[in-house]
Design a protein around this motif. Structure first.
Motif, mmCIF file in Angstrom:
data_model
loop_
_atom_site.group_PDB
_atom_site.id
_atom_site.type_symbol
_atom_site.label_atom_id
_atom_site.label_comp_id
_atom_site.label_asym_id
_atom_site.label_seq_id
_atom_site.Cartn_x
_atom_site.Cartn_y
_atom_site.Cartn_z
ATOM 1 N N SER A 213 47.105 75.851 58.022
ATOM 2 C CA SER A 213 48.389 75.744 57.342
ATOM 3 C C SER A 213 48.560 76.828 56.280
ATOM 4 N N LEU A 214 47.512 77.052 55.492
ATOM 5 C CA LEU A 214 47.578 78.101 54.464
ATOM 6 C C LEU A 214 47.879 79.461 55.082
ATOM 7 N N VAL A 215 47.133 79.813 56.120
ATOM 8 C CA VAL A 215 47.316 81.119 56.756
ATOM 9 C C VAL A 215 48.721 81.223 57.334
ATOM 10 N N GLN A 216 49.192 80.187 58.017
ATOM 11 C CA GLN A 216 50.511 80.244 58.628
ATOM 12 C C GLN A 216 51.632 80.310 57.599
ATOM 13 N N LYS A 217 51.468 79.629 56.466
ATOM 14 C CA LYS A 217 52.515 79.634 55.444
ATOM 15 C C LYS A 217 52.479 80.884 54.563
ATOM 16 N N MET A 218 51.291 81.429 54.329
ATOM 17 C CA MET A 218 51.156 82.543 53.397
ATOM 18 C C MET A 218 51.310 83.912 54.057
ATOM 19 N N PHE A 219 50.910 84.032 55.314
ATOM 20 C CA PHE A 219 50.814 85.348 55.940
ATOM 21 C C PHE A 219 51.470 85.387 57.312
ATOM 22 N N CYS A 220 51.667 86.600 57.784
ATOM 23 C CA CYS A 220 51.979 86.847 59.194
ATOM 24 C C CYS A 220 50.650 87.229 59.834
ATOM 25 N N VAL B 19 37.370 81.167 50.603
ATOM 26 C CA VAL B 19 37.362 79.726 50.863
ATOM 27 C C VAL B 19 35.937 79.221 50.678
ATOM 28 N N GLU B 20 35.812 78.173 49.857
ATOM 29 C CA GLU B 20 34.510 77.578 49.582
ATOM 30 C C GLU B 20 34.606 76.068 49.723
ATOM 31 N N GLU B 21 33.492 75.410 49.588
ATOM 32 C CA GLU B 21 33.406 73.961 49.764
ATOM 33 C C GLU B 21 34.309 73.192 48.798
ATOM 34 N N VAL B 22 34.528 73.712 47.625
ATOM 35 C CA VAL B 22 35.281 73.002 46.592
ATOM 36 C C VAL B 22 36.697 73.539 46.398
ATOM 37 N N GLY B 23 37.148 74.379 47.293
ATOM 38 C CA GLY B 23 38.490 74.915 47.182
ATOM 39 C C GLY B 23 38.536 76.364 47.614
ATOM 40 N N PHE B 24 39.494 77.096 47.073
ATOM 41 C CA PHE B 24 39.611 78.500 47.431
ATOM 42 C C PHE B 24 40.208 79.278 46.269
ATOM 43 N N THR B 25 39.944 80.562 46.284
ATOM 44 C CA THR B 25 40.482 81.468 45.279
ATOM 45 C C THR B 25 41.305 82.524 45.986
ATOM 46 N N ILE B 26 42.500 82.750 45.463
ATOM 47 C CA ILE B 26 43.403 83.757 46.013
ATOM 48 C C ILE B 26 43.370 84.966 45.086
ATOM 49 N N PHE B 27 43.041 86.123 45.636
ATOM 50 C CA PHE B 27 43.148 87.389 44.917
ATOM 51 C C PHE B 27 44.298 88.130 45.583
ATOM 52 N N LEU C 243 54.540 86.532 45.843
ATOM 53 C CA LEU C 243 54.826 85.203 46.378
ATOM 54 C C LEU C 243 53.826 84.146 45.930
ATOM 55 N N PHE C 244 52.614 84.563 45.605
ATOM 56 C CA PHE C 244 51.605 83.601 45.149
ATOM 57 C C PHE C 244 50.761 84.188 44.039
ATOM 58 N N ASN C 245 51.426 84.726 43.022
ATOM 59 C CA ASN C 245 50.707 85.352 41.913
ATOM 60 C C ASN C 245 50.698 84.503 40.647
ATOM 61 N N SER C 246 51.066 83.227 40.782
ATOM 62 C CA SER C 246 50.974 82.325 39.637
ATOM 63 C C SER C 246 50.730 80.907 40.144
ATOM 64 N N ILE D 202 41.226 99.441 49.347
ATOM 65 C CA ILE D 202 41.829 98.369 48.560
ATOM 66 C C ILE D 202 43.354 98.454 48.535
ATOM 67 N N ASP D 203 43.891 99.660 48.736
ATOM 68 C CA ASP D 203 45.346 99.817 48.772
ATOM 69 C C ASP D 203 45.961 99.146 49.993
ATOM 70 N N LYS D 204 45.163 98.910 51.022
ATOM 71 C CA LYS D 204 45.658 98.270 52.246
ATOM 72 C C LYS D 204 45.549 96.751 52.194
ATOM 73 N N VAL D 205 44.823 96.237 51.224
ATOM 74 C CA VAL D 205 44.641 94.786 51.099
ATOM 75 C C VAL D 205 45.742 94.218 50.220
ATOM 76 N N ASP D 206 46.486 93.270 50.787
ATOM 77 C CA ASP D 206 47.517 92.563 50.034
ATOM 78 C C ASP D 206 46.914 91.340 49.350
ATOM 79 N N THR D 207 46.092 90.607 50.116
ATOM 80 C CA THR D 207 45.532 89.351 49.617
ATOM 81 C C THR D 207 44.164 89.091 50.234
#
Length: 186
Positions: A42-49, A149-157, A162-165, A140-145
């Motif tokens: 769900s995260l991948v489908q909602k956040m990215f193409c 993903v870890e056992e206790v959640g995930f961190t978005i860099f 769209l998801f910077n806060s 790094i210029d080609k990486v958007d996000t």
């Protein structure tokens, strides 16, 4: 009963655990007690193409590689246990999300990269106990996000607005999870 999660700006220790340009990427942490394949999908489908790239740092059980081969999912093997998988279809996403779920629920990290012009062979992580995780060959210029993903959640860099806060992230979490507002930076 819905499972609760919280959304916060990442602690400095999490930010420092990756060797990424701190000025370009905002880091948001989402704490969830149970990571499931439907959450990842769900995260991948909602956040990215599609495509996105999954980096399975360690496929410790052995069946993961066999599963990829049996399902004719190409992957770049960077160590006896590590693989980078370009996910460019919903079928691959479902399969790889199931593998990722098992790995993270057994204490391992899975990285998901999104961006334009990313090359699989460049997504090899370098991990040393006393240094931040590096992806030395990534442009790094080609990486958007990047999602860790870890056992206790995930961190978005992310560089994406769209998801910077913390306020923006809950709309990407499936509805069967409930936001703990008291523990969140909202």
């Amino acid at each position: 009963m819905k499972k609760e999660y919280y959304v916060q700006y990442s602690d400095q220790s999490i930010i420092n655990s990756f060797d990424f340009p701190k000025d370009n990427f905002v880091s948001i942490t989402v704490g969830i007690s149970e990571i499931t394949h439907d959450l990842i999908t769900s995260l991948v489908q909602k956040m990215f193409c599609l495509p996105v790239f999954f980096v399975l740092e360690s496929m410790i059980f052995g069946y993961e590689k066999e599963t990829l081969i049996e399902n004719k999912v190409p992957f770049y093997e960077f160590s006896p246990n590590g693989a980078v998988i370009k996910v460019d279809s919903v079928e691959k996403l479902n399969l790889v999300s199931r593998l990722a779920e098992v790995l993270v629920n057994n204490g391992l990290s899975v990285f998901i990269f999104y961006g334009q012009g990313i090359i699989e062979q460049n997504l090899i992580p370098s991990r040393q106990w006393n240094k931040p995780i590096e992806f030395k060959n990534v442009d790094i210029d080609k990486v958007d996000t990047l999602v860790d993903v870890e056992e206790v959640g995930f961190t978005i860099f992310s560089k994406n607005d769209l998801f910077n806060s913390p306020e923006k992230v809950p709309k990407y979490i499936p509805r069967h999870y409930s936001l703990d507002i008291n523990s969140s930076d909202i």
